[in-house]
Design an enzyme around this catalytic site. Sequence first.
Site, PDB file in Angstrom:
ATOM      1  N   TRP A 470      18.218   1.746   0.867  1.00  0.00           N
ATOM      2  CA  TRP A 470      18.026   2.632   2.013  1.00  0.00           C
ATOM      3  C   TRP A 470      17.163   1.989   3.107  1.00  0.00           C
ATOM      4  CZ3 TRP A 470      17.397   3.959  -3.114  1.00  0.00           C
ATOM      5  CH2 TRP A 470      18.360   4.800  -3.664  1.00  0.00           C
ATOM      6  N   ASP A 471      16.855   0.701   2.965  1.00  0.00           N
ATOM      7  CA  ASP A 471      15.996   0.013   3.927  1.00  0.00           C
ATOM      8  C   ASP A 471      14.621   0.675   4.024  1.00  0.00           C
ATOM      9  OD1 ASP A 471      15.275  -1.929   5.762  1.00  0.00           O
ATOM     10  OD2 ASP A 471      16.178  -0.905   7.473  1.00  0.00           O
ATOM     11  N   TYR A 472      14.065   1.037   2.877  1.00  0.00           N
ATOM     12  CA  TYR A 472      12.725   1.618   2.824  1.00  0.00           C
ATOM     13  C   TYR A 472      11.677   0.536   2.599  1.00  0.00           C
ATOM     14  CZ  TYR A 472      14.417   6.473   2.690  1.00  0.00           C
ATOM     15  OH  TYR A 472      14.982   7.704   2.987  1.00  0.00           O
ATOM     16  N   ASP A 473      11.877  -0.623   3.208  1.00  0.00           N
ATOM     17  CA  ASP A 473      10.878  -1.684   3.094  1.00  0.00           C
ATOM     18  C   ASP A 473       9.534  -1.186   3.611  1.00  0.00           C
ATOM     19  OD1 ASP A 473      12.129  -1.479   5.586  1.00  0.00           O
ATOM     20  OD2 ASP A 473      11.628  -3.519   6.143  1.00  0.00           O
ATOM     21  N   ASN A 595      15.143   5.041   8.068  1.00  0.00           N
ATOM     22  CA  ASN A 595      14.411   3.778   7.906  1.00  0.00           C
ATOM     23  C   ASN A 595      13.356   3.565   8.979  1.00  0.00           C
ATOM     24  OD1 ASN A 595      16.035   3.222  10.094  1.00  0.00           O
ATOM     25  ND2 ASN A 595      17.132   1.526   9.147  1.00  0.00           N
TER      26      ASN A 595
END
Length: 812
Positions: A470-473, A595
């Site tokens: 989910w591009d939760y960097d 994000n």
Amino acid sequence: MPSETTGIPRGFWLSVLAIFLALYGIATGAGGVRLITLGGSWYYLISGIALLISGILLWRQRMSGAWWFASVLALSIIWTIWERGLAYWAWVARLDFLVPLALVLALLLPRLSGGVSRRLSLVLATFPAAFIILGAAAAFLPGRSDVAAGTFPDKPLVTQAQTTTDAPDSDWVAFGRDKNATRFSPLTQLTAENVGGLKQVWEYRTGDMTPPGQVNVRGAETTPLKIGDGVYLCSALNDIVKLDPRTGKEVWRYESGVEWQNTRFAATCRSLAYYVSPTIPEGEPCHDRLIEATVNDAVKGWRLIAVDMATGKACTGFGNDGQVDLLAGMGRAVPGMVSEGAPPAIVDGVVVTNHEVLDGQRRDAPSGVIRGYSAETGDLLWAWDVKRPDRKGLPPEGETYSPGTPNSWGALVGDDKLGLVYVPTGNAAIDYYSALRSPEENAVSSAVVALDVHTGTQRWVFQTVHKDVWDYDIGSQATLFDFPAADGGSVPALIMPTKRGQTFVLDRRTGKPLTEVEERPAPTYNEVTEDPHPATQPWSVGMPRLGIKDFTESFAWGLTPLDQLYCRIKFRKARYDGEFTNPTVSQPWLQYPGNNGGVDWGSMAYDPQTGVLVSNWNIVAMYNQLLPRDEAERRGLQAYDDPNWRPGGGGAEGPGAQVGAPYAISVEVFDNPLTGVLCYEPPYGMISAIDMHTRKVLWEQPLGTARANGPFGIETGLPIQFGVPSNGGPIITAGGLIFIAAATDNLIRAIDIRTGKVVWSDVLPAGGQATPMTYETGGRQYLVIMAGGHHYMHTAEGDYFIAYALPEPVTN
């Protein structure tokens, strides 16, 4: 008969209203049918039919047409209360068309057969008129929050502090103010009582602006340093500058040689790192030095640079004439594909560097390797390569660091005493498809990783998202502080905020949570069967959630009921199973939070004198879909480092080619593309204060006004506390103030930390997507902010460093 005063037929305006209501009813009813087929609300079909009947009857000048309209208005009010209670913005979207139409109809009632008298018509018109006036006035009231204000604490969180800082009260020596990244200044001159007198006292312009004809890739997001007799900053193109802290006059400038046309994407330079050499005598060149990591430039490369603070000259004993090549061992890493925005961390004499690798491009993207260099000599001491943890030096000739491994682009922080550096990580290359990742990559993605600063050995990992697709960097910098221990002492701890709005409090010795974290079931529906996802995900239930409840159709929004209907249909066409809805191919899926939600690189601010934590955070929903390769080719999606790449072919935000995976990705903001208005209720940005004694929210307010925002990209100029997205962070002072810009309204503001009330603000000449800082010199406290703008936030670009202070006292 025509009117004697205007010449317009008497029934003209009634006919216009009738036609409008009939057409409006047809559009609403047709959309309502579509919404019902998707499982949505029946309101629009019912109200659409009623409005059509109302229009027809009004065309025939029948009083029953007014009663049909009144029934729609009553139904709409009841429906609004049933769906959203008294939420202000919910009423705006549902009634902002109907109530003005009710006012017009009330004034036209005498024209109807069997209509009311002119006097009664005017009396009836006062009700919608009053509703409009009160509704408009309510928009200008202070921001609304569902959180009741708490009692402000007046004592530290712990009595036996272990976490100390040697930063002088007058200075700002690191990106996060001190080595603990608290963003807290002990200065007290500025208070809620006198901050209204702040005035601009100097301005410095770097000259680093996007040349005419080129796309603005990204404005500078710099937080300057103040050390001793200088204010030190880096420009968008990595020039290092020393300013006189009283006047803002340039003392010296080190030119990095970076050029705009060679950067291609990122030019942010968020700050510098400060180092004092224990081996060089005080007063000698490079005893005090500044170290920065530059953007990856097509000509000059990607470098660590060390300069003498006194003169701005290169520290020739560091690397090769003051520079270290960061491209060594990286293989092919074109400008823009890999870049440096955050300052390096210096922990116990070791310069630790990380870097951003562009999202969504290719599986074999440049490595996310973390490296440690001697702050004295620039020699490479170690490298942390996730797939080759035992290989500490440069790769053998002909090889590179492992490509595509999780990268870290947020600012690092370290503990000198423990000898650890804390790395916030992102994903392995290919954000939205994880089947190609190795177990080693999955184990450390979207996590806090503690590395031994002298060897690069991994000491512990705490993961905030399992197998992130989910591009939760993590873009935030951790904050170091002391947490109460059961025996009355304290535990060395860190605070790690995330894009999910989850805040984790960890023992920084071991990575164990100090506040409750539980594994909760995650959605099970998974269309991409070859890419299974975890059954549970971590939730920090021991800390307040910086976010709101799961999305529902009733939360959809728009400027008018028709906009809201469009957004409801768009919502129903997507897959949404709550947070962690798995990526889909056959239909879009709604990602909420998105994000760019929660807390990003601006991080948090922490007051160790009171134990109060402050954070701004975003509420953003995304509308995503996995694309088969043939669809990706049809859309012209290519990796950013492809020689044939052209604008629109995928980049830092939006669609990505994801070369090497079975699917590309479409990433969009969940909005109405016609108006540009987001498809869900405001606020879109908030600021909160949390009492760490109780781990409860003290107060919470929308952050940002509508003055520089509006539909169709039009700036409304209205000081409505709407709550807008923000990038950049807050700072706290011992004077009881929070200073923050960050929001897209181009304001810098001071907030009373006890109440959340804005007590001062000023308009910046460009977007203030940076974190401010404060310092003291000559007995005067200054506030400095970079106004550089931000392309993704759609704020104007600039190159301004602006300083504020109270007027100097008049002396005889």
